[in-house]
Design a protein around this motif. Sequence first.
Motif, PDB file in Angstrom:
ATOM      1  N   HIS A  38       0.847  -1.194   0.000  1.00 22.03           N
ATOM      2  CA  HIS A  38       0.000   0.000   0.000  1.00 22.03           C
ATOM      3  C   HIS A  38       0.886   1.248   0.000  1.00 22.03           C
ATOM      4  O   HIS A  38       1.404   1.669   1.034  1.00 22.03           O
ATOM      5  CB  HIS A  38      -0.914  -0.011   1.227  1.00 22.03           C
ATOM      6  N   MET A  39       1.048   1.848  -1.172  1.00 23.67           N
ATOM      7  CA  MET A  39       2.002   2.941  -1.329  1.00 23.67           C
ATOM      8  C   MET A  39       1.593   4.193  -0.562  1.00 23.67           C
ATOM      9  O   MET A  39       2.435   4.914  -0.026  1.00 23.67           O
ATOM     10  CB  MET A  39       2.177   3.259  -2.815  1.00 23.67           C
ATOM     11  N   GLU A  40       0.293   4.468  -0.508  1.00 27.98           N
ATOM     12  CA  GLU A  40      -0.153   5.679   0.173  1.00 27.98           C
ATOM     13  C   GLU A  40       0.177   5.624   1.659  1.00 27.98           C
ATOM     14  O   GLU A  40       0.702   6.589   2.227  1.00 27.98           O
ATOM     15  CB  GLU A  40      -1.658   5.871  -0.015  1.00 27.98           C
TER      16      GLU A  40
ATOM     17  N   GLU B  90      -4.956  15.018  -2.290  1.00 26.13           N
ATOM     18  CA  GLU B  90      -3.655  15.632  -2.063  1.00 26.13           C
ATOM     19  C   GLU B  90      -2.643  14.595  -1.568  1.00 26.13           C
ATOM     20  O   GLU B  90      -2.921  13.809  -0.668  1.00 26.13           O
ATOM     21  CB  GLU B  90      -3.782  16.757  -1.034  1.00 26.13           C
ATOM     22  N   ASN B  91      -1.468  14.588  -2.192  1.00 21.68           N
ATOM     23  CA  ASN B  91      -0.369  13.680  -1.820  1.00 21.68           C
ATOM     24  C   ASN B  91      -0.785  12.215  -1.861  1.00 21.68           C
ATOM     25  O   ASN B  91      -0.301  11.386  -1.094  1.00 21.68           O
ATOM     26  CB  ASN B  91       0.162  14.017  -0.419  1.00 21.68           C
TER      27      ASN B  91
ATOM     28  N   LYS C 292      -4.130   2.896 -11.891  1.00 22.45           N
ATOM     29  CA  LYS C 292      -3.588   4.016 -11.128  1.00 22.45           C
ATOM     30  C   LYS C 292      -4.721   4.892 -10.593  1.00 22.45           C
ATOM     31  O   LYS C 292      -5.841   4.867 -11.098  1.00 22.45           O
ATOM     32  CB  LYS C 292      -2.638   4.840 -11.997  1.00 22.45           C
ATOM     33  N   ALA C 293      -4.401   5.668  -9.590  1.00 20.88           N
ATOM     34  CA  ALA C 293      -5.408   6.482  -8.913  1.00 20.88           C
ATOM     35  C   ALA C 293      -6.099   7.447  -9.871  1.00 20.88           C
ATOM     36  O   ALA C 293      -5.445   8.094 -10.696  1.00 20.88           O
ATOM     37  CB  ALA C 293      -4.757   7.260  -7.780  1.00 20.88           C
ATOM     38  N   VAL C 294      -7.423   7.510  -9.764  1.00 19.16           N
ATOM     39  CA  VAL C 294      -8.192   8.545 -10.454  1.00 19.16           C
ATOM     40  C   VAL C 294      -8.234   9.741  -9.504  1.00 19.16           C
ATOM     41  O   VAL C 294      -8.869   9.683  -8.449  1.00 19.16           O
ATOM     42  CB  VAL C 294      -9.616   8.061 -10.786  1.00 19.16           C
ATOM     43  N   THR C 295      -7.544  10.811  -9.858  1.00 22.81           N
ATOM     44  CA  THR C 295      -7.396  11.946  -8.941  1.00 22.81           C
ATOM     45  C   THR C 295      -8.348  13.099  -9.239  1.00 22.81           C
ATOM     46  O   THR C 295      -8.473  14.025  -8.438  1.00 22.81           O
ATOM     47  CB  THR C 295      -5.950  12.463  -8.982  1.00 22.81           C
ATOM     48  N   LYS C 296      -9.021  13.036 -10.394  1.00 18.65           N
ATOM     49  CA  LYS C 296     -10.001  14.073 -10.724  1.00 18.65           C
ATOM     50  C   LYS C 296     -10.958  13.528 -11.771  1.00 18.65           C
ATOM     51  O   LYS C 296     -10.533  12.919 -12.752  1.00 18.65           O
ATOM     52  CB  LYS C 296      -9.304  15.328 -11.259  1.00 18.65           C
ATOM     53  N   GLY C 297     -12.258  13.739 -11.553  1.00 21.04           N
ATOM     54  CA  GLY C 297     -13.249  13.326 -12.533  1.00 21.04           C
ATOM     55  C   GLY C 297     -13.738  11.905 -12.335  1.00 21.04           C
ATOM     56  O   GLY C 297     -13.531  11.281 -11.293  1.00 21.04           O
TER      57      GLY C 297
ATOM     58  N   SER D 198       5.909  10.263   6.425  1.00 18.49           N
ATOM     59  CA  SER D 198       5.598  11.638   6.818  1.00 18.49           C
ATOM     60  C   SER D 198       5.389  11.745   8.325  1.00 18.49           C
ATOM     61  O   SER D 198       5.878  12.680   8.969  1.00 18.49           O
ATOM     62  CB  SER D 198       4.344  12.109   6.080  1.00 18.49           C
ATOM     63  N   TYR D 199       4.672  10.776   8.906  1.00 17.25           N
ATOM     64  CA  TYR D 199       4.443  10.797  10.355  1.00 17.25           C
ATOM     65  C   TYR D 199       5.762  10.666  11.113  1.00 17.25           C
ATOM     66  O   TYR D 199       5.985  11.340  12.124  1.00 17.25           O
ATOM     67  CB  TYR D 199       3.512   9.655  10.771  1.00 17.25           C
TER      68      TYR D 199
END
Length: 680
Positions: free
Chosen positions: A157-159, A541-542, A626-631, A166-167
């Motif tokens: 899980h890349m996210e 975001e990110n 791949k992630a759908v980030t818009k639409g 980041s944490y």
Amino acid sequence: MHHKELCVPFLLSLLHSFGHTLEPYDLLYDNGIEAYYRNDFHKVVYYMEMALSSFSQLRHTKMSCRLGCRQRFPFQVTPNDRDLNFASALLHRAACVQQCEEGSLGAQSRHRVTEDIKSEFHRRIPYNFLQRAYFKLNQLDKAAEAAHTFFMANPEHMEVQQNLKSYQDKSHAPLIDRERRIYMDEYQTGIKLYDQEQYEEAINHFEEALKGYYRADIECRTMCGGPQKFDEYEYVDYRATLYEGIADHYIQILVCEHECVRDLSTRPGRLSPIENFLPLHYDFLQFSYYKVGDHLKALECAKSYLLFHPNDLDVSENVSFYESLLSYYMDPTDVRPRKEAEEFVKRHRLESEILNSATEGLGFSYNEPEFWVTGGDRQDENRILSDSKLLDVTGLLSGKKAVQKIDRDLREGGPLVYDGIKLVHTSEYLNGTQRVQLDDVITEKECEELRGVANTITLAGDGYRGKTSPHTPNEKFEGATVLKALKFGYEGRVPMDSARLFYDVSEKARHIVQSYFMLNSTLYFSYTHLVCRTALQGQQENRNDLSHPIHADNCLLDPEANECWKESPAYTYRDYSALLYLNGDFDGGEFVFTEMDAKTVTASIKPKCGRLVGFSSGGENPHGVKAVTKGQRCAVALWFTLDPMYRELERLQADEVIRSLDQERKGRSEDLNVNPKDEL
């Protein structure tokens, strides 16, 4: 009164002292998900933590009750009336368990949950919601802990991997896996100390690992004593006699208990167990004890290892060597393997005999995995660094069935059947086998019409067992079947011609795939799905996850083992897959093929109206989105089978509806035999 008889009443009084019954964890989990989509992150934390606590307490209560009642009412075999004695103990034990569990949990029906929910807790999905909620509440230590716990079972899980980094940059608290198996931690620590030649310390950790493993084995076997399972509605026609019913249920339990070996040797998020896990404890110990000068325990552990691998010549030589060292002051033949190892192996072999007998006498289907075999070298993580001759081990096999080589000729390049279709890329360009990319399969007008159908008939979670966001919490998935489209058309909720178009283009895709891959037998529909996935605002975001993780369509992809296991719950009967895209006006959403490592991308395809990607469904074609980030991204997803036994039932019903429509239009039949008030 004997202390065993005090066990259960004391437990019951303890459970009743809480004054309330346990809340079902699936209800708490659903409340947490609802709170998440309301952005009420305080409630997310509350409900998810409560759900995890309830899940843990449920398991602990069931285990405690079953163990306590087993101690209180043992099965005793006596020469006279042994059937009655057995039945008496069985009935008393059942009543004891029921009273004990319901005293704390309430009615058992309150805690019956679906297999999907069980799977999500097994995959640690609640921790994914928790890490996001804690982050939103600026509790970074807890966010890191939850993210780490989730990531340990979902390393692809890349996210979450990015979130965890980041944490950690902002919080320096130690990472803790809240669901860790202590005995595995002890084992891994022992290996590290062993490799550093710190044998005294390594011994302590290996011994603790063994104690923890055997405790976990008892717990695993205890939890196998659940209700009898049936395939779908098999129970409706189930008419077993007394002995058949007992045998059927007991065999299910015995298989579960027998395969605790594999479960306890498998790390979270992995399909394959650690090779030779339990025997290797004794292997590491025998040499460690030798290095610290305790030859008696070295011999004891070497003999324990030989219980699992009695024909291992190298360890047999070690046994002879240790016996020669001890022979000066004792009779080394008096040294026996460890009692817990003897009992474990004896029971395991007896279970194997019973299961093999059941396959012959009762028609029960079970393939006994070879849990321990010798031959080959150790993995690096399990190596032994020594000057003495020591054993070669291949280790614990997974018992899974790897994908077999396709027994048909692999061909491609057949005619595309319809005019105007463009062959864009073949397998060679797409860096694989049995792959094709085509354009202009349908027109812009047809794409627009099908998207209109999708916007009317698709339902969130349809085709995904009601899950609105089945693969990622950052997108909403909506779907519909051909039969549903025809039903809506008949009811006048969409134009019938538009509903018919969905049916027709899926048939067109089937003919194209069958012809292009030059199949000698008919390709049948296994499942047809009109699906749209929409990026959720405020959650992009990110983002580093995938819209659909890398997978294969007819086997369970195991990137770590570089295998694809053709076994349940995979749709093993699927042979070919196709995706017909309806639009390209969105960001992201590329279709990708990868190597079996699920990381190395071999081809990337950007969807657009009329584009079709077809491929064989096995482990030779891992793929994802791949992630759908818009639409919104819409497509007709199709899966095919060469086995008519696995034809899609709804497709057969849709075929009947189409035939009726055609006959009605030609005036050769009665009215369409569909009642809009009925389910089609």
